[in-house]
Design an enzyme around this catalytic site. Sequence first.
Site, PDB file in Angstrom:
ATOM      1  N   ASP A   1     111.018  32.596  62.317  1.00 34.89           N
ATOM      2  CA  ASP A   1     111.502  33.838  62.926  1.00 34.89           C
ATOM      3  C   ASP A   1     112.970  33.717  63.307  1.00 34.89           C
ATOM      4  O   ASP A   1     113.717  34.695  63.265  1.00 34.89           O
ATOM      5  CB  ASP A   1     110.643  34.181  64.141  1.00 34.89           C
ATOM      6  CG  ASP A   1     109.199  34.402  63.725  1.00 34.89           C
ATOM      7  OD1 ASP A   1     108.973  35.274  62.868  1.00 34.89           O
ATOM      8  OD2 ASP A   1     108.318  33.669  64.192  1.00 34.89           O
TER       9      ASP A   1
ATOM     10  N   LYS B   1     109.006  29.914  65.723  1.00 35.10           N
ATOM     11  CA  LYS B   1     107.993  30.361  64.779  1.00 35.10           C
ATOM     12  C   LYS B   1     106.818  30.968  65.549  1.00 35.10           C
ATOM     13  O   LYS B   1     106.730  30.836  66.746  1.00 35.10           O
ATOM     14  CB  LYS B   1     107.506  29.177  63.933  1.00 35.10           C
ATOM     15  CG  LYS B   1     108.569  28.676  62.977  1.00 35.10           C
ATOM     16  CD  LYS B   1     108.082  27.532  62.090  1.00 35.10           C
ATOM     17  CE  LYS B   1     106.760  27.745  61.427  1.00 35.10           C
ATOM     18  NZ  LYS B   1     106.644  29.012  60.683  1.00 35.10           N
ATOM     19  N   GLY B   2     105.938  31.629  64.810  1.00 36.02           N
ATOM     20  CA  GLY B   2     104.742  32.166  65.444  1.00 36.02           C
ATOM     21  C   GLY B   2     104.709  33.669  65.518  1.00 36.02           C
ATOM     22  O   GLY B   2     103.805  34.244  66.114  1.00 36.02           O
ATOM     23  N   GLY B   3     105.680  34.316  64.853  1.00 38.90           N
ATOM     24  CA  GLY B   3     105.646  35.777  64.789  1.00 38.90           C
ATOM     25  C   GLY B   3     104.329  36.267  64.200  1.00 38.90           C
ATOM     26  O   GLY B   3     103.823  37.334  64.562  1.00 38.90           O
TER      27      GLY B   3
ATOM     28  N   THR C   1     102.753  30.416  56.760  1.00 37.84           N
ATOM     29  CA  THR C   1     102.159  31.742  56.970  1.00 37.84           C
ATOM     30  C   THR C   1     103.264  32.782  57.161  1.00 37.84           C
ATOM     31  O   THR C   1     104.303  32.482  57.745  1.00 37.84           O
ATOM     32  CB  THR C   1     101.259  31.687  58.228  1.00 37.84           C
ATOM     33  OG1 THR C   1     100.206  30.759  57.986  1.00 37.84           O
ATOM     34  CG2 THR C   1     100.658  33.040  58.548  1.00 37.84           C
ATOM     35  N   GLY C   2     103.008  33.988  56.683  1.00 31.74           N
ATOM     36  CA  GLY C   2     103.960  35.082  56.882  1.00 31.74           C
ATOM     37  C   GLY C   2     104.359  35.705  55.558  1.00 31.74           C
ATOM     38  O   GLY C   2     103.914  35.273  54.484  1.00 31.74           O
TER      39      GLY C   2
ATOM     40  N   GLU D   1     100.494  25.745  62.204  1.00 33.14           N
ATOM     41  CA  GLU D   1     101.759  25.423  61.525  1.00 33.14           C
ATOM     42  C   GLU D   1     102.350  24.135  62.085  1.00 33.14           C
ATOM     43  O   GLU D   1     102.852  23.285  61.341  1.00 33.14           O
ATOM     44  CB  GLU D   1     102.759  26.571  61.704  1.00 33.14           C
ATOM     45  CG  GLU D   1     102.345  27.825  60.957  1.00 33.14           C
ATOM     46  CD  GLU D   1     103.220  29.040  61.227  1.00 33.14           C
ATOM     47  OE1 GLU D   1     103.216  29.951  60.404  1.00 33.14           O
ATOM     48  OE2 GLU D   1     103.896  29.078  62.278  1.00 33.14           O
TER      49      GLU D   1
ATOM     50  N   LYS E   1     117.746  35.370  59.673  1.00 32.85           N
ATOM     51  CA  LYS E   1     117.023  34.482  60.609  1.00 32.85           C
ATOM     52  C   LYS E   1     117.902  33.351  61.157  1.00 32.85           C
ATOM     53  O   LYS E   1     117.522  32.662  62.083  1.00 32.85           O
ATOM     54  CB  LYS E   1     115.811  33.851  59.891  1.00 32.85           C
ATOM     55  CG  LYS E   1     114.881  34.817  59.192  1.00 32.85           C
ATOM     56  CD  LYS E   1     113.987  35.523  60.176  1.00 32.85           C
ATOM     57  CE  LYS E   1     112.954  36.417  59.543  1.00 32.85           C
ATOM     58  NZ  LYS E   1     111.841  35.735  58.950  1.00 32.85           N
TER      59      LYS E   1
HETATM   60  C1  5RP Z   1     103.960  32.807  61.349  1.00 31.21           C
HETATM   61  C2  5RP Z   1     105.337  32.286  61.275  1.00 31.21           C
HETATM   62  C3  5RP Z   1     106.200  32.804  60.182  1.00 31.21           C
HETATM   63  O1  5RP Z   1     106.725  31.721  59.476  1.00 31.21           O
HETATM   64  C4  5RP Z   1     107.314  33.610  60.759  1.00 31.21           C
HETATM   65  O2  5RP Z   1     106.745  34.610  61.598  1.00 31.21           O
HETATM   66  C5  5RP Z   1     108.171  34.248  59.666  1.00 31.21           C
HETATM   67  O3  5RP Z   1     107.467  35.256  59.035  1.00 31.21           O
HETATM   68  P1  5RP Z   1     108.103  36.184  57.931  1.00 31.21           P
HETATM   69  O4  5RP Z   1     108.347  35.325  56.732  1.00 31.21           O
HETATM   70  O5  5RP Z   1     107.068  37.246  57.701  1.00 31.21           O
HETATM   71  O6  5RP Z   1     109.375  36.752  58.500  1.00 31.21           O
HETATM   72  O7  5RP Z   1     105.772  31.472  62.046  1.00 31.21           O
HETATM   73  O8  5RP Z   1     103.269  32.336  62.481  1.00 31.21           O
END
Ligand code: 5RP
Length: 223
Positions: free
Chosen positions: A88, A98-100, A32-33, A107, A125
């Site tokens: 993240d 993770k979890g942004g 996700t993201g 996940e 990152k």
């Molecule tokens: C979502 C996540 C994403 O993998 C993480 O936030 C990275 O997101 P992005 O690719 O938009 O930087 O853990 O819960």
Amino acid sequence: MTQDEMKQAVARAARDYVAVNLPAGGILGVGTGSTANFFIDELAAIKGQLGGTVASSEATKKRLEGHGIRVLDLNDVDAMGIYVDGADEIDHGLSMVKGGGGALTREKIVAAVAKTFVCICDASKRVPVMGKFPLPVEVIPMARAYVARELGKLGGTPKLREGFVTDNGNLILDVHGLSISAPAELEARINQIVGVVTNGLFAQRGADLLLLATPDGVQRYQR
Ligand code: 5RP
């Protein structure tokens, strides 16, 4: 090179990795993201090779289905070859925060099932010590204040993610001010707090492979 161009490049590299390493008819986990979204768009080109996918969030499920990619219930899947997701923060041992996007629990479940976890991100990152990005913790709503007090005792400053409810109907506390030198230990410690569903440290099950987009191309780091 812009950040989006780097995300695009690493998404393409991940698609090529899946094309070579996932056996025909295999099951793929999808993260996700924004980086995962670039990957999903690339995946459409090889969808005929996939037996199906498992989505780590409702948003990812919607995007996969928008491309006509089959999405399965994890309970109907016995084995998953590869899971591709962003992060993240990722340290040099391939532990992640993770979890942004708030999808950390699903996940972590998908990552637990997958044989190989491929992390895709841009160079910003990769850090020597994680914690600058606030650590997300998913909590049962009635335990919010108690869990926040307990997290405070660990040295962090938890802040409720305002107006956000996870796909599982829970809340997120983002913990600021941590310096995470022992990620696996902190992951276990936070999970022991009653009312915590999951925390965003992926150290006990970190990535197996990091595909890292840099201005000079995509670099590979293996666990
Ligand atoms: C979502 C996540 C994403 O993998 C993480 O936030 C990275 O997101 P992005 O690719 O938009 O930087 O853990 O819960």
